[in-house]
Structure formats: C-alpha cells, structure tokens
Design a protein around this motif. Structure first.
Motif, PDB file in Angstrom:
ATOM      1  N   GLN A  28       0.828  -1.200   0.000  1.00  0.00           N
ATOM      2  CA  GLN A  28       0.000   0.000   0.000  1.00  0.00           C
ATOM      3  C   GLN A  28       0.864   1.253   0.000  1.00  0.00           C
ATOM      4  OE1 GLN A  28      -2.170   0.604   3.595  1.00  0.00           O
ATOM      5  NE2 GLN A  28      -3.194   2.446   2.847  1.00  0.00           N
ATOM      6  N   VAL A  29       1.909   1.245   0.818  1.00  0.00           N
ATOM      7  CA  VAL A  29       2.811   2.402   0.875  1.00  0.00           C
ATOM      8  C   VAL A  29       3.446   2.663  -0.486  1.00  0.00           C
ATOM      9  CG1 VAL A  29       5.009   3.221   1.813  1.00  0.00           C
ATOM     10  CG2 VAL A  29       3.279   2.261   3.345  1.00  0.00           C
ATOM     11  N   ARG A  31       2.366   1.833  -3.385  1.00  0.00           N
ATOM     12  CA  ARG A  31       1.389   2.219  -4.400  1.00  0.00           C
ATOM     13  C   ARG A  31       0.843   3.628  -4.192  1.00  0.00           C
ATOM     14  NH1 ARG A  31      -0.863  -3.157  -3.546  1.00  0.00           N
ATOM     15  NH2 ARG A  31      -2.437  -2.181  -2.202  1.00  0.00           N
ATOM     16  N   SER A  32       1.004   4.166  -2.998  1.00  0.00           N
ATOM     17  CA  SER A  32       0.286   5.395  -2.667  1.00  0.00           C
ATOM     18  C   SER A  32       1.055   6.677  -2.943  1.00  0.00           C
ATOM     19  CB  SER A  32      -0.118   5.379  -1.184  1.00  0.00           C
ATOM     20  OG  SER A  32       1.023   5.335  -0.353  1.00  0.00           O
ATOM     21  N   GLY A  33       2.315   6.582  -3.370  1.00  0.00           N
ATOM     22  CA  GLY A  33       3.072   7.774  -3.732  1.00  0.00           C
ATOM     23  C   GLY A  33       4.219   8.107  -2.809  1.00  0.00           C
ATOM     24  N   TRP A  34       4.405   7.343  -1.724  1.00  0.00           N
ATOM     25  CA  TRP A  34       5.478   7.656  -0.787  1.00  0.00           C
ATOM     26  C   TRP A  34       6.864   7.504  -1.409  1.00  0.00           C
ATOM     27  CZ3 TRP A  34       5.024  10.206   3.629  1.00  0.00           C
ATOM     28  CH2 TRP A  34       3.768  10.288   4.226  1.00  0.00           C
ATOM     29  N   VAL A 149      -2.292   8.709   2.170  1.00  0.00           N
ATOM     30  CA  VAL A 149      -1.506   9.086   0.988  1.00  0.00           C
ATOM     31  C   VAL A 149      -0.828  10.413   1.292  1.00  0.00           C
ATOM     32  CG1 VAL A 149      -3.071   7.867  -0.568  1.00  0.00           C
ATOM     33  CG2 VAL A 149      -3.433  10.290  -0.128  1.00  0.00           C
ATOM     34  N   ASP A 152      -2.745  13.664   1.637  1.00  0.00           N
ATOM     35  CA  ASP A 152      -3.652  13.827   2.777  1.00  0.00           C
ATOM     36  C   ASP A 152      -2.977  14.496   3.964  1.00  0.00           C
ATOM     37  OD1 ASP A 152      -5.724  12.677   1.409  1.00  0.00           O
ATOM     38  OD2 ASP A 152      -5.515  10.697   2.333  1.00  0.00           O
ATOM     39  N   GLN A 164       0.794  11.708  -8.413  1.00  0.00           N
ATOM     40  CA  GLN A 164       0.576  10.640  -7.444  1.00  0.00           C
ATOM     41  C   GLN A 164      -0.815  10.026  -7.592  1.00  0.00           C
ATOM     42  OE1 GLN A 164       1.823  11.323  -3.433  1.00  0.00           O
ATOM     43  NE2 GLN A 164       3.700  12.372  -4.021  1.00  0.00           N
ATOM     44  N   ARG A 165      -1.814  10.839  -7.945  1.00  0.00           N
ATOM     45  CA  ARG A 165      -3.148  10.275  -8.215  1.00  0.00           C
ATOM     46  C   ARG A 165      -3.080   9.312  -9.384  1.00  0.00           C
ATOM     47  NH1 ARG A 165      -5.029  15.509  -7.047  1.00  0.00           N
ATOM     48  NH2 ARG A 165      -5.056  16.068  -9.270  1.00  0.00           N
ATOM     49  N   ARG A 168      -1.545   6.025  -8.346  1.00  0.00           N
ATOM     50  CA  ARG A 168      -2.452   5.171  -7.574  1.00  0.00           C
ATOM     51  C   ARG A 168      -3.467   4.496  -8.483  1.00  0.00           C
ATOM     52  NH1 ARG A 168      -1.781   9.495  -4.000  1.00  0.00           N
ATOM     53  NH2 ARG A 168      -3.740  10.508  -4.574  1.00  0.00           N
ATOM     54  N   SER A 171      -1.576   1.713 -10.357  1.00  0.00           N
ATOM     55  CA  SER A 171      -1.250   0.561  -9.517  1.00  0.00           C
ATOM     56  C   SER A 171      -2.456  -0.338  -9.307  1.00  0.00           C
ATOM     57  CB  SER A 171      -0.695   1.020  -8.167  1.00  0.00           C
ATOM     58  OG  SER A 171      -1.691   1.665  -7.397  1.00  0.00           O
TER      59      SER A 171
END
Length: 273
Positions: A28-29, A31-34, A149, A152, A164-165, A168, A171
């Motif tokens: 999840q990390v 995939r979320s843009g980190w 994300v 946020d 980043q959107r 996501r 992914s």
C-alpha cells in the motif's frame, strides 16, 4: 497541529501484525506515492515502522535508514544527500525538493528538515506513524493503517498531487495488465498478436470492461504494446488486436520467471540496465 496530535492520543498497538499484514501495508505504501517523497527518509522510516513485528524501536528505524554498524547515530545524520554525491540533474533539483519539505514541515509548525530525527518528528506530527511505550517503557513506533496518501498529510503542489493520483490509479490495474501479458505466452511460446475484446479481457481479469480498458492502457503507455483500434469509447464487444514488440519488451521490462531448482529467483533484467 493539535487536531492531528489529539487524534493519535488514543491509538494502541495493533492486536495482530502478521507477515501478511506487513506485506499488504508495504504494498500500500509503495502504491500510494510515498516512493516519490523527499527526503527518502520519509519512505524509509515509514517502511521501518511497518516491517517491525511488535513496533519498531529507534534502533529499528535507524537500521531502516541503512545504518547497521552504528544505527543509533543515524537519526543525527543529515536527511539530504551531499550535493557532491549527486549527478548534475539531481543536484539542480535538490533545492526545490528541500523547499517542498520545508512546506511539509511548516504545516505542523516544525522547522526545516535537516536530520533524520527531524523527519521522524514530522511523521509523528503528521500522524503517519505513532509512538507507544512498551511494558518496559521503551518507545515503539507503529504505522497508522491504512497509511494516508502523502497528499492527505502534506501540502503537495498540484502537479505532484496529480502525478501521485495517476500512480495510484495505475497501480490498481497493474496486476490486471500482467494477466493480459500472459495471453501472449499461453503455451510458453511468444505470440506477437492477440485478438480479443474488452468483454473477453474483463472475464479474464475477473473485472469489467472499464478495468480491461485501463489494464490495456497501462501496457500501451510503456510502448511495447499497441492496439489496432483506439480503445477510448470503444464498445466492449468490439473485437480488436493487441500487438507486442518483444524486442522492446525485453529492452524495457524486468521478467520474473519463478524459482530455480536451488531456490533462487529467476529474473531477466532489461537490456538497458
């Protein structure tokens, strides 16, 4: 910020944090843009908190930064790479990255990020990770789940938030795109073309025609797959062809072929590496 800190005050360690929980969290990390966030310690410390079985100690977090011989010293080190170690493009981009990080910190009343300790303090202030002492009073750090994300919790530019959107969204269809690739090697031999429709692909991936369209879009954006028709607005029953340029495929993609007889992962690296 008071709102974030009070929201975290009542959090307790998770009752269970299994291998599967940790794997899903790390996926999840990523995939979320980190992975796009700078300094890199934002990602490394978050992952360090996520992989620990019973909460990460400060030593665990330091080791996640790559310091193994003297991990306790890592938090005092600079969170930015020495410009002398960067190539020309990276060196030119670094001031803007530092300025962006200052903006992230200012949202929570924190000073500019200079050390890894500053980064850890920011992640705590933003509520991305939280701290709970164990029975012996040792501070342990846990990731907030699901991981927020970056947009946020930090003030990203509109351009970066849009990137980043898109990541996501991509992914979400990555696994489906791999199943489409499998159509080109059904019997172990490579085929250059597949005749299909969005309805057929939807059944293949256990999704709907929109999912199928997005999966094919991912493939075509890489440049090694092309379609005979524009899929934008294409009726789901309409037949079209997908073609694969295997020379381009081998040049650009990493191939994973399972385990060898001695238990090693068999991987084909792109020719460009």
């Amino acid at each position: 910020m008071p709102g974030e800190e009070s929201a975290l005050a009542g959090l307790e360690p998770p009752e269970s944090w299994t291998d599967r929980d940790r794997e899903e969290f790390l996926q999840q990390v990523m995939r979320s843009g980190w992975s796009r966030m700078r300094p890199h310690a934002l990602l490394f410390l978050l992952m360090g908190a996520g992989i620990a079985e019973n909460g990460a100690t400060r030593g665990d977090l330091c080791r996640s930064l790559g310091h193994h011989e003297n991990p306790e010293s890592a938090l005092a080190d600079s969170c930015w790479q020495d410009p002398e170690d960067l190539d020309e493009d990276e060196r030119a981009a670094q001031p803007a990255l530092i300025a962006a990080a200052e903006r992230y910190a200012a949202r929570y009343g924190r000073p500019s990020l200079r050390t890894h300790a500053d980064v850890l303090d920011l992640l705590l202030a933003a509520g991305v990770i939280y701290e709970v002492p164990d029975a012996h009073g040792t501070p342990r750090f846990y990731p907030r789940t699901p991981a927020p994300v970056p947009a946020d919790v930090f003030d990203l530019t509109e351009e970066e938030a849009a990137i980043q959107r898109r990541l996501r969204i991509d992914s979400a269809y990555e696994a489906d795109s791999y199943r489409v690739i499998d159509l080109f090697e059904p019997d172990g031999e490579r085929h250059e073309e597949v005749v299909t429709s969005l309805d057929r692909l939807a059944r293949l991936i256990d999704g709907d025609p929109h999912d199928a369209r997005e999966a094919v879009r991912l493939l075509t954006e890489a440049g090694d797959f092309t379609t005979s028709l524009d899929l934008t607005g294409l009726p789901s029953h309409k037949v079209f062809r997908i073609r694969c340029d295997w020379e381009h495929f081998d040049r650009a993609r990493i191939g994973i072929h399972g385990l060898t007889e001695d238990g090693r992962l068999a991987v084909t690296l792109p020719d460009d590496l």
